[in-house]
Design an enzyme around this catalytic site. Sequence first.
Site, PDB file in Angstrom:
ATOM      1  N   MET A  27       0.930  -1.255   0.012  1.00  0.00           N
ATOM      2  CA  MET A  27      -0.191   0.035  -0.051  1.00  0.00           C
ATOM      3  C   MET A  27       0.835   1.552  -0.010  1.00  0.00           C
ATOM      4  O   MET A  27       1.753   1.334   0.911  1.00  0.00           O
ATOM      5  CB  MET A  27      -0.846   0.086   1.090  1.00  0.00           C
ATOM      6  CG  MET A  27      -1.888  -0.814   1.304  1.00  0.00           C
ATOM      7  SD  MET A  27      -2.980  -0.956   2.780  1.00  0.00           S
ATOM      8  CE  MET A  27      -1.687  -1.652   4.039  1.00  0.00           C
ATOM      9  N   THR A  28       0.868   2.029  -0.933  1.00  0.00           N
ATOM     10  CA  THR A  28       1.261   3.467  -0.988  1.00  0.00           C
ATOM     11  C   THR A  28       0.922   4.210  -0.034  1.00  0.00           C
ATOM     12  O   THR A  28      -0.266   4.286   0.496  1.00  0.00           O
ATOM     13  CB  THR A  28       0.928   4.165  -2.329  1.00  0.00           C
ATOM     14  OG1 THR A  28       1.663   3.267  -3.047  1.00  0.00           O
ATOM     15  CG2 THR A  28       1.639   5.472  -2.266  1.00  0.00           C
ATOM     16  N   HIS A 180       4.774  -5.581  -9.474  1.00  0.00           N
ATOM     17  CA  HIS A 180       3.667  -4.968  -9.687  1.00  0.00           C
ATOM     18  C   HIS A 180       3.278  -4.983 -11.150  1.00  0.00           C
ATOM     19  O   HIS A 180       3.513  -4.230 -12.017  1.00  0.00           O
ATOM     20  CB  HIS A 180       3.717  -3.701  -9.093  1.00  0.00           C
ATOM     21  CG  HIS A 180       2.323  -3.185  -8.831  1.00  0.00           C
ATOM     22  ND1 HIS A 180       1.115  -3.663  -9.216  1.00  0.00           N
ATOM     23  CD2 HIS A 180       2.004  -2.065  -8.231  1.00  0.00           C
ATOM     24  CE1 HIS A 180       0.135  -2.812  -8.852  1.00  0.00           C
ATOM     25  NE2 HIS A 180       0.422  -2.010  -8.131  1.00  0.00           N
ATOM     26  N   GLY A 181       2.315  -6.224 -11.670  1.00  0.00           N
ATOM     27  CA  GLY A 181       1.691  -6.076 -12.813  1.00  0.00           C
ATOM     28  C   GLY A 181       0.255  -5.739 -12.866  1.00  0.00           C
ATOM     29  O   GLY A 181      -0.420  -6.176 -13.912  1.00  0.00           O
ATOM     30  N   HIS A 183      -3.235  -2.946 -11.669  1.00  0.00           N
ATOM     31  CA  HIS A 183      -4.075  -1.756 -11.117  1.00  0.00           C
ATOM     32  C   HIS A 183      -3.582  -0.705 -12.083  1.00  0.00           C
ATOM     33  O   HIS A 183      -3.278   0.428 -11.528  1.00  0.00           O
ATOM     34  CB  HIS A 183      -3.602  -1.325  -9.784  1.00  0.00           C
ATOM     35  CG  HIS A 183      -4.095  -2.465  -8.699  1.00  0.00           C
ATOM     36  ND1 HIS A 183      -3.595  -2.537  -7.143  1.00  0.00           N
ATOM     37  CD2 HIS A 183      -4.629  -3.635  -9.026  1.00  0.00           C
ATOM     38  CE1 HIS A 183      -4.026  -3.585  -6.547  1.00  0.00           C
ATOM     39  NE2 HIS A 183      -4.715  -4.440  -7.617  1.00  0.00           N
ATOM     40  N   TYR A 185      -0.899   0.120 -13.719  1.00  0.00           N
ATOM     41  CA  TYR A 185       0.393   0.826 -13.897  1.00  0.00           C
ATOM     42  C   TYR A 185       1.064   0.119 -15.027  1.00  0.00           C
ATOM     43  O   TYR A 185       0.449  -0.467 -15.850  1.00  0.00           O
ATOM     44  CB  TYR A 185       0.966   0.630 -12.552  1.00  0.00           C
ATOM     45  CG  TYR A 185       0.360   1.236 -11.384  1.00  0.00           C
ATOM     46  CD1 TYR A 185       0.219   2.673 -11.500  1.00  0.00           C
ATOM     47  CD2 TYR A 185      -0.253   0.618 -10.382  1.00  0.00           C
ATOM     48  CE1 TYR A 185      -0.429   3.360 -10.326  1.00  0.00           C
ATOM     49  CE2 TYR A 185      -1.085   1.279  -9.522  1.00  0.00           C
ATOM     50  CZ  TYR A 185      -1.086   2.794  -9.439  1.00  0.00           C
ATOM     51  OH  TYR A 185      -1.672   3.538  -8.296  1.00  0.00           O
ATOM     52  N   ARG A 232       1.908  -9.930  -9.245  1.00  0.00           N
ATOM     53  CA  ARG A 232       0.622  -9.425  -8.931  1.00  0.00           C
ATOM     54  C   ARG A 232       0.167  -9.087 -10.416  1.00  0.00           C
ATOM     55  O   ARG A 232       0.667  -8.227 -10.910  1.00  0.00           O
ATOM     56  CB  ARG A 232       0.681  -8.325  -8.078  1.00  0.00           C
ATOM     57  CG  ARG A 232      -0.697  -8.067  -7.509  1.00  0.00           C
ATOM     58  CD  ARG A 232      -0.797  -6.865  -6.382  1.00  0.00           C
ATOM     59  NE  ARG A 232      -1.827  -7.297  -5.828  1.00  0.00           N
ATOM     60  CZ  ARG A 232      -2.439  -6.050  -4.658  1.00  0.00           C
ATOM     61  NH1 ARG A 232      -1.571  -5.020  -4.545  1.00  0.00           N
ATOM     62  NH2 ARG A 232      -3.410  -6.264  -4.102  1.00  0.00           N
ATOM     63  N   ARG A 278     -13.912  -7.095  -6.945  1.00  0.00           N
ATOM     64  CA  ARG A 278     -14.725  -6.185  -6.111  1.00  0.00           C
ATOM     65  C   ARG A 278     -13.880  -4.994  -5.781  1.00  0.00           C
ATOM     66  O   ARG A 278     -14.433  -3.993  -5.229  1.00  0.00           O
ATOM     67  CB  ARG A 278     -15.074  -6.904  -4.763  1.00  0.00           C
ATOM     68  CG  ARG A 278     -14.115  -7.554  -3.754  1.00  0.00           C
ATOM     69  CD  ARG A 278     -14.792  -7.814  -2.467  1.00  0.00           C
ATOM     70  NE  ARG A 278     -13.943  -8.815  -1.867  1.00  0.00           N
ATOM     71  CZ  ARG A 278     -13.954 -10.245  -1.824  1.00  0.00           C
ATOM     72  NH1 ARG A 278     -14.775 -10.746  -2.622  1.00  0.00           N
ATOM     73  NH2 ARG A 278     -13.086 -11.023  -1.328  1.00  0.00           N
ATOM     74  N   GLY A 316     -10.616  -5.976  -0.706  1.00  0.00           N
ATOM     75  CA  GLY A 316     -11.825  -5.956  -0.077  1.00  0.00           C
ATOM     76  C   GLY A 316     -12.359  -7.203   1.193  1.00  0.00           C
ATOM     77  O   GLY A 316     -13.337  -7.436   1.486  1.00  0.00           O
ATOM     78  N   GLY A 337      -5.284  -4.745   2.873  1.00  0.00           N
ATOM     79  CA  GLY A 337      -4.782  -3.568   2.875  1.00  0.00           C
ATOM     80  C   GLY A 337      -5.044  -2.525   4.097  1.00  0.00           C
ATOM     81  O   GLY A 337      -4.685  -2.423   5.067  1.00  0.00           O
TER      82      GLY A 337
END
Length: 392
Positions: A27-28, A180-181, A183, A185, A232, A278, A316, A337
């Site tokens: 988490m940023t 990180h693959g 969301h 980006y 991911r 979700r 979620g 998260g």
Amino acid sequence: MAENSTLFSPYNMGKFNLSHRVVLAPMTRCRALKGIPNAALAEYYAQRSTPGGFLISEGTLISPTAPGFPHVPGIYSDEQVEAWRDVVDAVHAKGSIIFCQLWHVGRASHPVYQPGGAPPISSTSKPLSARWRILLPDGSYGVYPEPRALNTSEIPEIVQHYRQAAINAIRAGFDGIEIHGAHGYLIDQFLKDGINDRTDEYGGSLANRCRFLLQVVEAVVSAIGAERVAVRISPAIDHLDAIDSDPLGLGLAVVERLNSFQKKLGRKLIYLHVTQPRYTAYGQTESGRPGSEEEEAHLMQNLRKAYEGTFMCSGGFTRKLGMEAVAEGHADLVSYGRLFISNPDLVLRLKLNAPLTRYNRKTFYTQDPVIGYTDYPFMTKETEAKDPRARL
């Protein structure tokens, strides 16, 4: 999967023996002033560490062109590597395992974050839609600019940045890395046909759109070993306009290629991390409606069934949903998260089914080293002492 597994059952993740299945999601948090990890980060991660627990760092920048948020840590300079050591040592002192998530935001950036004020790089020259706003260093929100599509000849250099960042992460003491693959980006900008409009060998077909991710995986594995590398993805998530016409087909295409790579290599990646659909509903707002449970289950269960290795879910999850996911064999591990932000002892609270502290979304991305970061309360010792299940 062991019979009657729960969130609190041990799990052997490659060479790592986990004492439970509750994972700190990446988490940023924007607390690494000027991109350098500091004492606040060490305290934050140590607070969320448990013996035999597993943590994934916030997205960590692989190069000077990678940022899209203020005060996000990097792993590309010697100073950053040295600073991360203190964070990793604090986590290891608590008996936890920690991976570094390697991140490049691609077009989800702004010239204010780019060397020389250049346009951000991407798979495409299409900007993000007006639906989205970018958080700028002064705390205001701006419009995403038009990115610059990478030339075919430039892509190997970006792959090399991932490889070097992975090497740096191991130098810093991390136990492994997560690519990180997801969301919306950079890697997702190549994967999704709603973004990728290339006509070279990185665009068009599924094989071409998966090429960049697979090249990154191969490069990183060659540098640090498959047993330290995770991936991911989020094929069904539309965050930052990352839409695909066939999310399940895309997810299965990635899984098929990862499986083939593992077979050829003779070793498995440490895990595959997939975000639940979700997340689309709840990721940006508290008022979003969840998607169809049947649709979610179909996508996630198909990916779980297809992938030959450890499978982690995120997005979620409540205690109940996490318990069900593990008990029904839909996931080996579940990452949490926002609940982990406001509950540093989330593992214990979930184990006891204790009340959870509510989080304050307004302090998610501030630079304060304490408020909304390390000041969320732990359960009282009296509460722990009264419950025999409290021993972790």
